[in-house]
Design an enzyme around this catalytic site. Structure first.
Site, PDB file in Angstrom:
ATOM      1  CE  LYS A 279      43.328  47.822  84.734  1.00 23.75           C
ATOM      2  NZ  LYS A 279      43.472  47.054  85.983  1.00 23.75           N
ATOM      3  CG  HIS A 280      47.488  48.882  81.307  1.00 17.36           C
ATOM      4  ND1 HIS A 280      47.168  50.219  81.175  1.00 17.36           N
ATOM      5  CD2 HIS A 280      47.477  48.617  82.634  1.00 17.36           C
ATOM      6  CE1 HIS A 280      46.981  50.753  82.374  1.00 17.36           C
ATOM      7  NE2 HIS A 280      47.150  49.796  83.271  1.00 17.36           N
ATOM      8  CG  ASN A 422      60.098  37.659  75.203  1.00 15.50           C
ATOM      9  OD1 ASN A 422      60.130  37.320  74.033  1.00 15.50           O
ATOM     10  ND2 ASN A 422      61.126  38.198  75.840  1.00 15.50           N
ATOM     11  CG  HIS A 528      57.487  44.205  69.597  1.00 19.06           C
ATOM     12  ND1 HIS A 528      57.718  43.433  68.481  1.00 19.06           N
ATOM     13  CD2 HIS A 528      58.257  43.695  70.590  1.00 19.06           C
ATOM     14  CE1 HIS A 528      58.625  42.509  68.785  1.00 19.06           C
ATOM     15  NE2 HIS A 528      58.958  42.631  70.053  1.00 19.06           N
TER      16      HIS A 528
END
Length: 528
Positions: A279-280, A422, A528
């Site tokens: 998800k995302h 993180n 990231h």
């Protein structure tokens, strides 16, 4: 510069012969003179068409094993001459150069040659020289000359000839020229990228190219325009998958499906079923199982709330039992190497669910590049294909992990590579039981993952969360002991992390005080 310009003479030289004969016949029917070379000329003649060899036009036979055929003023003068410039027209007359109004070229199959693992010398011989030169000449003179590099443009070109009595509009020629320059740029990108890999090091110049695969409804948000481009590689995944049903994939679907399939491909199908739910672009559940149904169920039980509207990736073929379970919740995309007939039939009634099959898993160790645009430039790096095995680990606590803990630590570490930093992952018996992603503070990710596990325990009616007796993975070192202490309070018994903090000794002491086993990998997995 006229808007309409007639097509009277065409040069055709193609590697991909798809649609060639039909195009040649349509041009010949309009009285267009056909010039050609080699295999293209043969294919046209075999179809009964009259073709003039380029060698006859230039006065030179092909030489140097075909390396030199069309690099001649009789060709490029006919392409580059401005028809409304008296000096250019006079020069053509003085040198016996005829106008060429159409160039149809698709290039030597360099990308396919490299993809099949060809030797260096063979790859070099499949670098086209004459083709790109003709394409660029014709495209530069698009005020008068048409250039076609894609089979998909044959039909619209012929339709325009029909509509305009054998002429084309400037708008079409301009569009064809743009496509042509993009094609030669992508071709050169493929060559330079391959050579960069062969030479090694960091090249001073780097390019990227692609071919439009799909114009998307919008990007991440409805006010953003977007499109999907393919780079020509054959890596199994969303770009090469077959879509069996459902509406077109969206920008976010493509991004999330790629993340899901890359993660599940970490788990070889020969090692048993595995499932990842995304998800995302973050996993909300990953698990192994004795069956695919068990793997899916265990992944789903990590975070049932987030799984709603998610992407599901499997490392083995989808079977009907698993399909039935998946059909019980709204799912955007399911991607798997294959799907059996009963599973496809069951999904057929789910009109909003997209089913993709890839024919295999992606190689998680294959070297490739990742690029991200920043203001004024690009960040380019190797993809994170780092992997570890037991011998790579350093036990830093008084207690070493048990065999069961070690297996879970390696599993959790594999998942951590695919979670936004993180990242904290709790795992138990080959399944994630809590995932904390994308937080600015590592301790917050640790708390969020534990809180999600607590919520699921309450929803499932469990006496305690599955983090009890679990292991925990951290994608980067714990800068302080607080994150590790939080994990211990959640019930974790073993920890895997890169190490390397200035406070490693403090963190190790906290682990010993809590009776935890902890191993350092010496490898970080920031994402990231």
């Amino acid at each position: 510069m006229p808007d309409l310009h007639p097509v009277k003479r065409a040069l055709l030289s193609v590697s991909d012969k798809t649609g060639l004969v039909e195009l040649g016949k349509a041009l010949a029917a309009r009285g267009v003179e056909l010039l050609s070379t080699g295999g293209t000329a043969k294919a046209l003649r075999d179809a009964g068409l009259t073709v003039r060899d380029v060698a006859e036009v230039t006065g030179y036979r092909e030489m140097m094993d075909g390396r030199v055929k069309t690099l001649h003023p009789a060709v490029h003068g006919g392409l580059l001459a401005l028809r409304d410039d008296a000096g250019h027209v006079a020069a053509m007359g003085a040198h016996g150069i005829g106008e060429i109004d159409l160039v149809v070229v698709n290039l030597y199959p360099f990308e396919q040659t490299v993809a099949k693992g060809a030797a260096y010398a063979e790859a070099i011989e499949n670098i086209d020289i004459g083709g790109p030169a003709m394409i660029r000449s014709a495209a530069k003179n698009h005020g008068f000359v048409n250039v076609i590099v894609d089979v998909e443009d044959y039909a619209p070109f012929l339709a325009e000839l029909e509509a305009n009595g054998g002429s084309t509009t400037y708008a079409l020629r301009q569009r064809l020229a743009q496509t042509a320059y993009a094609r030669t740029a992508a071709y050169d990108t493929a060559v330079s990228t391959w050579m960069a890999a062969e030479v090694g090091g960091t090249p001073r110049r780097r390019t990227f190219g692609g071919t439009l695969a799909q114009t998307l409804r919008y990007g991440e948000n409805p006010h953003q325009q977007a499109a999907f481009y393919k780079d020509g590689s054959v890596r199994p995944g969303v770009a090469t998958a077959r879509q069996h049903q459902g509406k077109e994939l969206s920008y976010n679907n493509i991004n999330d499906t790629d993340a899901a399939f890359e993660l599940v491909s970490e788990f070889a199908s020969s090692e048993g079923p595995a499932c990842a739910i995304i998800k995302h672009a973050n996993p909300c559940g990953v698990a192994r199982g004795e069956t695919m149904l068990e793997a899916y169920t265990r992944a789903f039980d990590c975070d049932r709330t987030s799984a709603f509207g998610g992407i599901i990736a499997l490392n083995q073929p989808l079977d009907v039992e698993t399909a039935e379970a998946i059909a019980g919740i709204f799912t955007e995309v399911v991607i798997a190497p294959e799907a059996d007939d009963d599973a496809r039939k069951l999904f057929a009634s789910k009109k909003n669910l997209r089913l993709l099959t890839t024919g295999g898993l992606a190689d998680p160790t294959a070297a490739r590049l990742a690029a991200r645009q920043v203001a004024g430039g690009w960040l380019v790096q190797e993809m994170d294909v780092g992997r570890i095995c037991p011998k790579d680990l350093t036990v830093v606590t008084k207690r070493a992990p048990s065999e069961r803990e070690l297996a879970d630590l390696l599993f959790a570490w594999t998942v951590a590579k695919h979670v936004k930093s993180n990242a904290i992952i709790y795992a138990h018996e080959g399944a994630t039981v809590g995932i904390g992603a994308g937080q600015m503070s590592r301790v917050d990710s640790t708390r969020i993952a534990a809180r999600k596990a607590q919520d699921m325990a309450e929803a499932m009616g469990l006496a305690q969360p599955l983090t009890q007796g679990s292991v925990v993975a951290s994608d980067a070192f714990f800068p302080f002991a607080d994150g590790l202490i939080t994990a211990a309070e959640a019930g974790a018994t073993a920890v895997i992390q890169p190490g390397g903090s200035m406070r490693d000794a403090e963190v190790i002491a906290a682990a010993d005080d809590a009776g935890l086993a902890m191993v350092f990998t010496g490898m970080r997995h920031f994402r990231h």
